[in-house]
Design an enzyme around this catalytic site. Structure first.
Site, PDB file in Angstrom:
ATOM      1  N   PRO A  81       0.819  -1.212   0.000  1.00 47.76           N
ATOM      2  CA  PRO A  81       0.000   0.000   0.000  1.00 47.76           C
ATOM      3  C   PRO A  81       0.854   1.264   0.000  1.00 47.76           C
ATOM      4  CG  PRO A  81       0.000  -1.021   2.174  1.00 47.76           C
ATOM      5  CD  PRO A  81       0.835  -1.901   1.303  1.00 47.76           C
ATOM      6  N   GLY A  82       0.466   2.226  -0.779  1.00 49.70           N
ATOM      7  CA  GLY A  82       1.107   3.539  -0.767  1.00 49.70           C
ATOM      8  C   GLY A  82       0.086   4.555  -0.307  1.00 49.70           C
ATOM      9  N   ARG A  83      -0.852   4.849  -1.216  1.00 50.32           N
ATOM     10  CA  ARG A  83      -1.894   5.859  -0.971  1.00 50.32           C
ATOM     11  C   ARG A  83      -2.656   5.607   0.322  1.00 50.32           C
ATOM     12  NH1 ARG A  83      -4.260   8.263  -5.496  1.00 50.32           N
ATOM     13  NH2 ARG A  83      -3.628   6.425  -6.651  1.00 50.32           N
ATOM     14  N   ARG A  86      -2.047  16.300  -9.381  1.00 54.04           N
ATOM     15  CA  ARG A  86      -3.076  15.286  -9.612  1.00 54.04           C
ATOM     16  C   ARG A  86      -4.359  15.829 -10.257  1.00 54.04           C
ATOM     17  NH1 ARG A  86      -5.216  12.408  -6.378  1.00 54.04           N
ATOM     18  NH2 ARG A  86      -5.088  10.459  -7.549  1.00 54.04           N
ATOM     19  N   TYR A 146      -4.938  13.887 -13.597  1.00 51.80           N
ATOM     20  CA  TYR A 146      -5.963  12.823 -13.533  1.00 51.80           C
ATOM     21  C   TYR A 146      -7.372  13.359 -13.301  1.00 51.80           C
ATOM     22  CZ  TYR A 146      -1.663  10.480 -11.850  1.00 51.80           C
ATOM     23  OH  TYR A 146      -0.391  10.033 -11.662  1.00 51.80           O
ATOM     24  N   CYS A 169       1.463  29.385 -14.650  1.00 54.53           N
ATOM     25  CA  CYS A 169       1.016  29.978 -15.910  1.00 54.53           C
ATOM     26  C   CYS A 169       0.454  28.917 -16.822  1.00 54.53           C
ATOM     27  CB  CYS A 169       2.174  30.691 -16.576  1.00 54.53           C
ATOM     28  SG  CYS A 169       2.326  32.334 -15.941  1.00 54.53           S
ATOM     29  N   GLU A 170      -0.725  28.461 -16.498  1.00 56.69           N
ATOM     30  CA  GLU A 170      -1.348  27.409 -17.278  1.00 56.69           C
ATOM     31  C   GLU A 170      -2.820  27.355 -16.863  1.00 56.69           C
ATOM     32  OE1 GLU A 170       1.055  24.272 -18.233  1.00 56.69           O
ATOM     33  OE2 GLU A 170      -0.515  22.758 -18.253  1.00 56.69           O
ATOM     34  N   TYR A 195       1.278  11.051  -3.414  1.00 56.57           N
ATOM     35  CA  TYR A 195       1.538  11.544  -4.774  1.00 56.57           C
ATOM     36  C   TYR A 195       1.367  13.059  -4.891  1.00 56.57           C
ATOM     37  CZ  TYR A 195       1.090   6.546  -5.399  1.00 56.57           C
ATOM     38  OH  TYR A 195       1.244   5.184  -5.258  1.00 56.57           O
TER      39      TYR A 195
HETATM   40  N1  LLP Z   1       2.906  -1.454  -6.031  1.00 58.52           N
HETATM   41  C1  LLP Z   1       3.152  -1.179  -7.318  1.00 58.52           C
HETATM   42  C2  LLP Z   1       3.861  -2.140  -8.130  1.00 58.52           C
HETATM   43  C3  LLP Z   1       2.713   0.031  -7.865  1.00 58.52           C
HETATM   44  O1  LLP Z   1       2.946   0.289  -9.136  1.00 58.52           O
HETATM   45  C4  LLP Z   1       2.028   0.971  -7.049  1.00 58.52           C
HETATM   46  C5  LLP Z   1       1.574   2.240  -7.585  1.00 58.52           C
HETATM   47  C6  LLP Z   1       1.809   0.637  -5.698  1.00 58.52           C
HETATM   48  C7  LLP Z   1       2.252  -0.589  -5.233  1.00 58.52           C
HETATM   49  C8  LLP Z   1       1.108   1.556  -4.751  1.00 58.52           C
HETATM   50  O2  LLP Z   1      -0.185   1.852  -5.151  1.00 58.52           O
HETATM   51  P1  LLP Z   1      -1.146   2.653  -4.153  1.00 58.52           P
HETATM   52  O3  LLP Z   1      -1.389   1.772  -2.950  1.00 58.52           O
HETATM   53  O4  LLP Z   1      -0.456   3.900  -3.778  1.00 58.52           O
HETATM   54  O5  LLP Z   1      -2.367   2.904  -4.952  1.00 58.52           O
HETATM   55  N2  LLP Z   1       0.496   8.879  -9.342  1.00 58.52           N
HETATM   56  C9  LLP Z   1      -0.782   8.190  -9.305  1.00 58.52           C
HETATM   57  C10 LLP Z   1      -0.658   6.816  -8.730  1.00 58.52           C
HETATM   58  C11 LLP Z   1       0.308   5.939  -9.466  1.00 58.52           C
HETATM   59  C12 LLP Z   1       0.455   4.609  -8.803  1.00 58.52           C
HETATM   60  C13 LLP Z   1       1.593   3.865  -9.372  1.00 58.52           C
HETATM   61  N3  LLP Z   1       1.835   2.614  -8.772  1.00 58.52           N
HETATM   62  C14 LLP Z   1      -1.769   9.051  -8.511  1.00 58.52           C
HETATM   63  O6  LLP Z   1      -1.402  10.128  -8.067  1.00 58.52           O
HETATM   64  O7  LLP Z   1      -2.927   8.657  -8.363  1.00 58.52           O
END
Ligand code: LLP
Length: 434
Positions: free
Chosen positions: A291-293, A330, A334, A361-362, A390
Site C-alpha cells: 500500500p502507498g496511498r 493530480r 488525472y 502559468c497554465e 503523490y
Molecule cells: N505497487 C506497485 C507495483 C505500484 O505500481 C504501485 C503504484 C503501488 C504498489 C502503490 O499503489 P497505491 O497503494 O499507492 O495505490 N500517481 C498516481 C498513482 C500511481 C500509482 C503507481 N503505482 C496518482 O497520483 O494517483
C-alpha cells in the site's frame, strides 16, 4: 464537514491537525505547506499488519514509497515494522540514507538500469521484482560478475481491468509492466529464472492498479495466478513461497468516494488465497502487499494562503492560492478531486461556490472546481485534504516555483522533516555562460 484522523476544530475555531493549530503552522513555516498527521499513518500501518496477524498469516506490508518518499517518512515506516517498496535508484538511496534495513526493501521498476541493479546488489536488498526478460538477463549477468545471488519475485500481468483512471491501471494485458500470465511469457520467465543458480525465485508479484474501491479485481487476479501456479506445481514442481498482490487500495478524497476498510481488502484476499491453496493442495505462501496511498493519502493536508480573486460575471469566481500544480499535479493530470476548508473558519457555513486556481502559468492549473466556501478574506488559509500521497512525491518546479516544506505533527508537536526549497536551490545545478 468530514475530518480525517486527528484533524478537528480547536477552541479558537481553527482547523487542528495532530493537536496543532493549522494557522499557527502556516504562520510558523509559511505556505504552501504539507502537513502530515503521523498518528493516522501509524494507525493505518498497524491496521494492515494486525489484519495479517489476526489471521495467523506470514506477511510483509511494504510501504510503496513512491507515494511519499522522504527520509523521515521512511524512518516512520521502519518504526512501524513495514517493509519498503522502491522503484528507482533515488528511492533506494533515500531508504539507505534513512537507515532502513535493506533486507526489507523490494526493488520494482520496468526499466531498472545496470547501475540501479548494482546498487541494489551491493546493498544486499531483500528482493528484486523482475519485470521483463531484459532485466532477467541483466540481473543474471551482474550476479555472475559479482559472484553473488539475489532473491527475486517475477511480476506478472494477470489480464485484469481494474476500475480506475487509465493512467493508473496496470494489471491489463496491454501494459508496459510485467510478464503476461496468459500468453506464456510468465512461464518462460519462470523457467529461465529457475535454471539460473544465482537467482532464488521466491514467488510472484502482481499489481492491478491504484485507487481501487472493490475487491473483485484482487480476487480475480488471485484466482488467475493460482490457476497458473497449480499448473506449474504439477508440471515443473514449482511452488511460490511468496505471493505479492501489490497495492492500490482506494481512499476517500471527496464524498463521491466510498472506499471499503483497508482490513477488508486484506481479509478477502487472505480468504481467497486460503480457498485456492485448499483446492489445489498447496502450501500457504507468505502474502505481501504494497500500500502507498492508503497509508499516507488522507494523513496529508496542504495549507495555502489565499490571494487574488477574479469574478467572471454569471460564470464563476476564481480564487487563487500560492501553490498549485507544482505541489499537486493530480487535478491537472488525472482530473483528481479534493475537498477543502478555510482553516481559520472551518465550520462556517458556505455562502458561495468558488473555483480554486493555482499560481502556475497554465489554465489547467486548477486545484478544485466548484468548492462551497464561506466569504473569503485576504490572507485566509485554505486547507486541502488528502494530499498525502503523490503530492510531494510528484511535486515539480514548473515556473521555477520552489517546492514546499513538509511538517509532521503528532501529540501536539510539530516537526519540520523537509525544508522549503529556496531560490538558491532552484539554480544550484545551473551553470553560467559568463
Ligand atoms: N505497487 C506497485 C507495483 C505500484 O505500481 C504501485 C503504484 C503501488 C504498489 C502503490 O499503489 P497505491 O497503494 O499507492 O495505490 N500517481 C498516481 C498513482 C500511481 C500509482 C503507481 N503505482 C496518482 O497520483 O494517483
Amino acid at each position: 464537514m468530514y475530518f480525517y484522523g486527528t484533524t478537528g476544530v480547536n477552541k479558537q475555531g481553527n482547523l487542528e491537525i495532530g493537536g496543532v493549530d493549522a494557522i499557527e503552522l502556516a504562520d510558523k513555516y509559511g505556505t504552501p505547506l504539507y502537513v502530515y498527521d503521523v498518528a493516522l499513518i501509524r494507525e493505518r500501518a498497524r491496521g494492515f499488519r494486525q489484519t495479517f496477524l489476526d489471521q495467523g498469516m506470514k506477511a510483509q506490508v511494504a510501504y510503496a514509497s513512491k507515494a511519499f518518499s522522504t527520509i523521515a517518512m521512511i524512518q516512520l515506516a521502519e518504526e512501524e515494522g513495514l517493509s519498503l517498496d522502491v522503484v528507482s535508484g533515488g528511492e533506494l538511496y533515500t531508504a539507505i540514507t534513512a537507515g532502513f534495513p535493506t533486507e526489507r526493501i523490494h526493488f520494482h521498476g520496468n526499466n531498472k538500469s545496470r547501475d540501479e541493479l548494482i546498487m541494489a546488489l551491493d546493498h544486499g536488498i531483500g528482493c528484486i521484482v523482475v519485470d521483463n526478460f531484459y532485466e532477467l538477463d541483466l540481473l543474471k549477468t551482474l550476479c555472475l560478475e559479482k559472484n553473488t545471488t539475489i532473491k527475486i519475485l517475477l511480476r506478472v500481468t494477470p489480464g485484469i481491468e481494474a476500475h480506475t483512471h487509465d493512467y493508473i491501471l496496470t494489471g491489463q494485458e496491454d501494459s508496459k509492466f510485467g510478464f503476461d500470465l496468459q500468453n506464456g511469457q510468465a512461464e518462460s520467465a519462470l523457467k529461465e529464472a529457475l535454471r539460473s543458480e544465482c537467482l532464488e525465485v521466491l514467488g510472484l508479484h502482481c499489481h492491478i492498479g491504484s485507487q481501487i474501491f472493490e475487491t473483485t479485481g484482487f480476487l480475480l487476479a488471485t484466482q488467475k495466478i493460482f490457476e497458473k501456479m497449480n499448473r506449474w506445481k504439477n508440471e515443473i514442481s514449482f511452488e511460490a513461497k511468496v505471493l505479492n498482490l501489490g497495492g492500490g487500495f482506494g481512499i476517500r478524497y471527496t464524498k463521491e468516494d466510498e472506499p471499503i476498510r483497508p482490513s477488508q481488502y486484506v481479509d478477502e484476499i487472505i480468504k481467497e488465497v486460503k480457498k485456492w491453496i485448499q483446492i489445489y493442495e498447496m502450501n500457504l505462501p507468505e502474502i505481501w502487499i504494497e500500500p502507498g496511498r492508503s497509508l499516507v493519502g488522507d494523513a496529508g493536508i496542504t495549507l495555502y494562503r489565499v490571494g487574488s480573486q477574479k469574478e467572471v460575471p454569471n460564470v464563476r469566481k476564481y480564487l487563487a492560492v500560492d501553490g498549485g500544480m507544482s505541489d499537486n499535479i493530480r487535478p491537472a493530470l488525472y482530473q483528481a478531486k479534493y475537498e477543502a476548508v478555510l482553516a481559520n473558519k472551518p465550520l462556517e457555513k458556505p455562502t458561495e461556490t468558488v473555483s480554486i486556481a493555482g499560481k502556475c502559468c497554465e489554465s489547467g492549473d486548477m486545484l478544485i472546481w466548484d468548492l462551497p466556501l464561506p466569504a473569503q478574506g485576504q490572507e485566509d488559509i485554505l486547507a486541502v485534504f488528502c494530499t498525502g500521497a503523490y503530492g510531494y512525491s510528484m511535486a515539480n518546479n514548473y515556473n521555477r516555483i520552489p517546492r514546499p516544506p513538509v511538517v509532521f505533527v503528532e501529540n501536539g508537536q510539530d516537526r519540520i522533516v523537509v525544508k522549503r526549497e529556496s531560490y538558491e536551490d532552484l539554480v544550484r545545478l545551473d551553470l553560467s555562460l559568463k
